[in-house]
Design an enzyme around this catalytic site. Structure first.
Site, PDB file in Angstrom:
ATOM      1  N   ASP A  25       0.932  -0.973  -0.033  1.00  0.00           N
ATOM      2  CA  ASP A  25      -0.015  -0.054  -0.195  1.00  0.00           C
ATOM      3  C   ASP A  25       0.887   1.355   0.094  1.00  0.00           C
ATOM      4  OD1 ASP A  25      -3.024   0.730   0.514  1.00  0.00           O
ATOM      5  OD2 ASP A  25      -1.852   2.060   1.981  1.00  0.00           O
ATOM      6  N   HIS A  46      -6.982  -7.046   0.028  1.00  0.00           N
ATOM      7  CA  HIS A  46      -5.947  -5.949  -0.065  1.00  0.00           C
ATOM      8  C   HIS A  46      -4.687  -6.360   0.911  1.00  0.00           C
ATOM      9  CE1 HIS A  46      -4.307  -2.245  -0.335  1.00  0.00           C
ATOM     10  NE2 HIS A  46      -4.250  -1.937   0.968  1.00  0.00           N
TER      11      HIS A  46
END
Length: 297
Positions: free
Chosen positions: A105, A272
């Site tokens: 991320d 994610h």
């Protein structure tokens, strides 16, 4: 303590305190986290990686237990260039002039800038569940705006998002973790408590500045590199969650080939949060990619 076999330290570099843990032996590997988390995201895989590498997992400036330096009008203290410089100086202070890097991320975006700014330092880089920032902003459409609304919420002028998130930080944190993850049991109670403890008014503000910088000064730096044809020189591994947005929306490998001529990658069976949702698959992919390279002369 989640990282039981690691030693925890705080070191002053680049005018800011950086919190990190270190453990293992072998070639150095720096692990960088994303939003709204901390170095704790690596806790399920750090021990396994430490069997092959000297692992350093740190909190980015403005996150976790690292410092929150004051910002400026152009958000430059939270540019990926400054956030990356912190990590370069941290690793140098530990005696590592060259190292491998894995970033999830926001950590992947910091790693991208580090590899551009310090091509002689980053030997190999893995980016987890991101397409390049430049791509994502320049191709914004309704699908991206809906899925990543926080990119446009967090960049609003101070102190709109800070006030709104600060009204109920636990609610916002849990909603974000739940929105992006696909296994509600993957983030352990201990890890969730750690993320919440670190989600203070100071880190909420600093993380907003991180996103504000991405939409301004970071885009300017990326545009300059695009215009001048600057590319990454290190091999790049892209990993993404097959159940997450990025892998469905973008051809991740092709997007990273805009920035590098040496790109490989694969999707993992998760959402994610790859290190927490698919720890075995993530570990195997990273170990297979970060095979030792001889240091550059």
């Amino acid at each position: 303590m989640i990282f039981k076999a690691f030693k925890n330290h705080i070191k002053q570099v680049n005018g800011v305190e950086i919190n990190y843990v270190i453990g293992g032996s072998g070639p150095p590997l720096l692990l960088l986290h994303g939003y709204p988390q901390t170095y704790c995201i690596w806790h399920k895989i750090a021990d396994q990686l430490a069997n092959a590498f000297t692992v350093v997992a740190s909190d980015l400036r403005g996150y976790g237990d690292s410092g929150n330096p004051p910002t400026e009008a152009d958000h430059s203290p939270y540019s990926k260039r400054e956030m990356g410089k912190d990590q370069i100086l941290l690793m140098q202070s530990l005696g590592f002039d060259q190292f491998y890097l894995a970033g999830h991320d926001r950590g992947g975006r910091v790693g991208h800038r580090m590899a551009l700014d310090y091509p002689e330092v980053i030997l190999k880089m893995a980016v987890l569940d991101i397409a390049p920032t430049y791509t994502m902003y320049k191709t914004t459409d309704m699908g991206f705006a809906k899925a990543y609304y926080h990119w446009f919420f967090l960049i609003q002028p101070y102190d709109i998002p800070e006030k709104m998130i600060g009204a109920d930080p636990e609610y916002f944190l849990n909603k974000k973790l739940g929105q992006w993850g696909r296994d509600e049991t993957a983030i352990t109670k201990e890890a969730r408590q750690h993320y919440l403890r670190c989600f203070t008014p100071e880190t909420i503000h600093s993380s907003c500045e991180d996103y504000r910088a991405s939409a301004t000064i970071d885009l300017e730096l990326d545009q300059f590199d695009i215009d001048t044809g600057k590319k990454l020189v290190c091999p790049v591994l892209c990993l993404w969650g097959e159940k997450a947005f990025v892998g469905r929306k973008y051809n991740v490998i092709e997007e990273w080939k805009i920035w590098s001529d040496d790109v490989t990658g694969l999707g993992l069976p998760c959402g994610h949060y790859l290190p927490e949702e698919a720890p075995a698959e993530t570990t195997n992919a990273l170990i297979n990619f970060f095979k030792p390279l001889k240091p550059k002369n």
